[in-house]
Design a protein around this motif. Structure first.
Motif, PDB file in Angstrom:
ATOM      1  N   THR A   2      -5.889  12.787  16.295  1.00 49.33           N
ATOM      2  CA  THR A   2      -5.609  11.520  15.629  1.00 49.33           C
ATOM      3  C   THR A   2      -6.905  10.935  15.095  1.00 49.33           C
ATOM      4  O   THR A   2      -7.998  11.280  15.536  1.00 49.33           O
ATOM      5  N   LYS A   8      -3.358   3.811   8.329  1.00 50.12           N
ATOM      6  CA  LYS A   8      -2.168   3.976   7.499  1.00 50.12           C
ATOM      7  C   LYS A   8      -2.611   4.765   6.276  1.00 50.12           C
ATOM      8  O   LYS A   8      -3.799   4.871   5.984  1.00 50.12           O
ATOM      9  N   ILE A   9      -1.654   5.305   5.575  1.00 53.33           N
ATOM     10  CA  ILE A   9      -1.960   6.113   4.403  1.00 53.33           C
ATOM     11  C   ILE A   9      -1.259   5.499   3.198  1.00 53.33           C
ATOM     12  O   ILE A   9      -0.048   5.329   3.196  1.00 53.33           O
ATOM     13  N   CYS A  11      -0.204   5.924  -0.609  1.00 54.90           N
ATOM     14  CA  CYS A  11       0.045   7.001  -1.567  1.00 54.90           C
ATOM     15  C   CYS A  11      -0.768   6.766  -2.837  1.00 54.90           C
ATOM     16  O   CYS A  11      -0.721   5.689  -3.431  1.00 54.90           O
ATOM     17  N   VAL A 158      -6.180  12.345   1.809  1.00 50.45           N
ATOM     18  CA  VAL A 158      -5.529  13.297   2.704  1.00 50.45           C
ATOM     19  C   VAL A 158      -4.178  13.681   2.106  1.00 50.45           C
ATOM     20  O   VAL A 158      -3.675  13.037   1.196  1.00 50.45           O
ATOM     21  N   GLY A 159      -3.605  14.721   2.674  1.00 51.74           N
ATOM     22  CA  GLY A 159      -2.304  15.201   2.237  1.00 51.74           C
ATOM     23  C   GLY A 159      -2.431  16.342   1.261  1.00 51.74           C
ATOM     24  O   GLY A 159      -3.511  16.625   0.728  1.00 51.74           O
ATOM     25  N   ASP A 163      -7.296  17.113   4.731  1.00 57.58           N
ATOM     26  CA  ASP A 163      -7.136  16.618   6.089  1.00 57.58           C
ATOM     27  C   ASP A 163      -8.168  15.570   6.474  1.00 57.58           C
ATOM     28  O   ASP A 163      -9.148  15.350   5.770  1.00 57.58           O
ATOM     29  N   ALA A 167      -5.659  16.702  10.609  1.00 53.98           N
ATOM     30  CA  ALA A 167      -4.348  16.064  10.494  1.00 53.98           C
ATOM     31  C   ALA A 167      -4.047  15.756   9.026  1.00 53.98           C
ATOM     32  O   ALA A 167      -4.959  15.668   8.200  1.00 53.98           O
ATOM     33  N   TYR A 168      -2.780  15.600   8.717  1.00 55.96           N
ATOM     34  CA  TYR A 168      -2.249  15.143   7.427  1.00 55.96           C
ATOM     35  C   TYR A 168      -2.173  16.201   6.341  1.00 55.96           C
ATOM     36  O   TYR A 168      -1.739  15.910   5.237  1.00 55.96           O
ATOM     37  N   ARG A 169      -2.570  17.450   6.606  1.00 53.49           N
ATOM     38  CA  ARG A 169      -2.492  18.490   5.567  1.00 53.49           C
ATOM     39  C   ARG A 169      -1.065  18.686   5.065  1.00 53.49           C
ATOM     40  O   ARG A 169      -0.848  19.077   3.936  1.00 53.49           O
ATOM     41  N   LEU A 171       1.341  16.602   4.453  1.00 56.57           N
ATOM     42  CA  LEU A 171       1.958  15.566   3.626  1.00 56.57           C
ATOM     43  C   LEU A 171       2.196  16.089   2.210  1.00 56.57           C
ATOM     44  O   LEU A 171       1.332  16.748   1.633  1.00 56.57           O
ATOM     45  N   LEU A 177      -6.614   7.320   3.100  1.00 55.41           N
ATOM     46  CA  LEU A 177      -6.611   6.968   4.512  1.00 55.41           C
ATOM     47  C   LEU A 177      -7.265   5.599   4.672  1.00 55.41           C
ATOM     48  O   LEU A 177      -8.409   5.400   4.293  1.00 55.41           O
TER      49      LEU A 177
END
Length: 185
Positions: A2, A8-9, A11, A158-159, A163, A167-169, A171, A177
């Motif tokens: 984490t 929060k993310i 978009c 991210v996404g 990452d 994490a977040y790959r 999305l 982020l």
């Protein structure tokens, strides 16, 4: 893993916008009529973009092969260390071929310049760079992407393969982020 601060993310580029842009980029590449195309995917972040791009190129009638290279210019932080290391090399001959290096982000340019120079040294006929995200503000070397999905401010994104602490790959979109309560902007 984490990320500290319960982020929060926000978009930045939707899955739909990415899909449309990948198709457009594939069309731009197809028009260049690549010869014996080898896509060299820079791991880890470039894998999602490369997979979608390879399928889009196939729909355009472009035949290709895919290889993977792992390069690192990052330590544990979010900024480049300046030193590029080969963590995993390709096993395919590039001499006389068109090589398309595919990565998630073109920011400092160190990693992609290293990869481009390496492919040229190995005798590639032509070397081009495709990056989903271009962050020119952070550029440290003279390099541009030949095919770019989106130009982005110097956000930590991210996404879609990118990452933060692994994490977040997964999305389907690219997001910024943001720490809880922050404006990220």
């Amino acid at each position: 893993m984490t990320v500290e601060g319960n982020p929060k993310i926000r978009c930045l580029f939707t899955a739909e916008a990415i899909a449309a842009r990948v198709e457009e980029v594939a069309g731009e590449i197809a028009v260049s009529e690549p010869h014996d195309l080898l896509i060299v995917v820079v791991l880890k972040g470039g894998f999602v973009f490369a997979a979608d791009l390879a399928r889009a190129l196939s729909r355009q009638g472009v035949r290709l092969e895919v290889e993977f290279i792992a390069l690192s210019s990052y330590g544990s932080g979010r900024r480049s260390s300046g030193e590029v290391r080969v963590l995993r090399d390709i096993g395919t001959e590039v001499s006389g071929r068109d090589v398309l290096i595919v990565d998630d982000v073109l920011d400092s340019g160190l990693t992609l310049k290293f990869a481009r120079d390496l492919m040229r040294q190995r005798g590639a006929r032509r070397v081009a760079i495709a990056a989903l995200i271009d962050k020119p503000v952070g550029r440290r070397v003279d390099i541009e992407g030949d095919y770019v999905g989106f130009t982005c401010p110097d956000y930590f994104v991210v996404g879609y393969g990118m990452d933060a602490g692994h994490a977040y790959r997964e999305l389907p979109f690219v997001g910024v982020l943001e720490p809880e309560g922050g404006d990220g902007g």
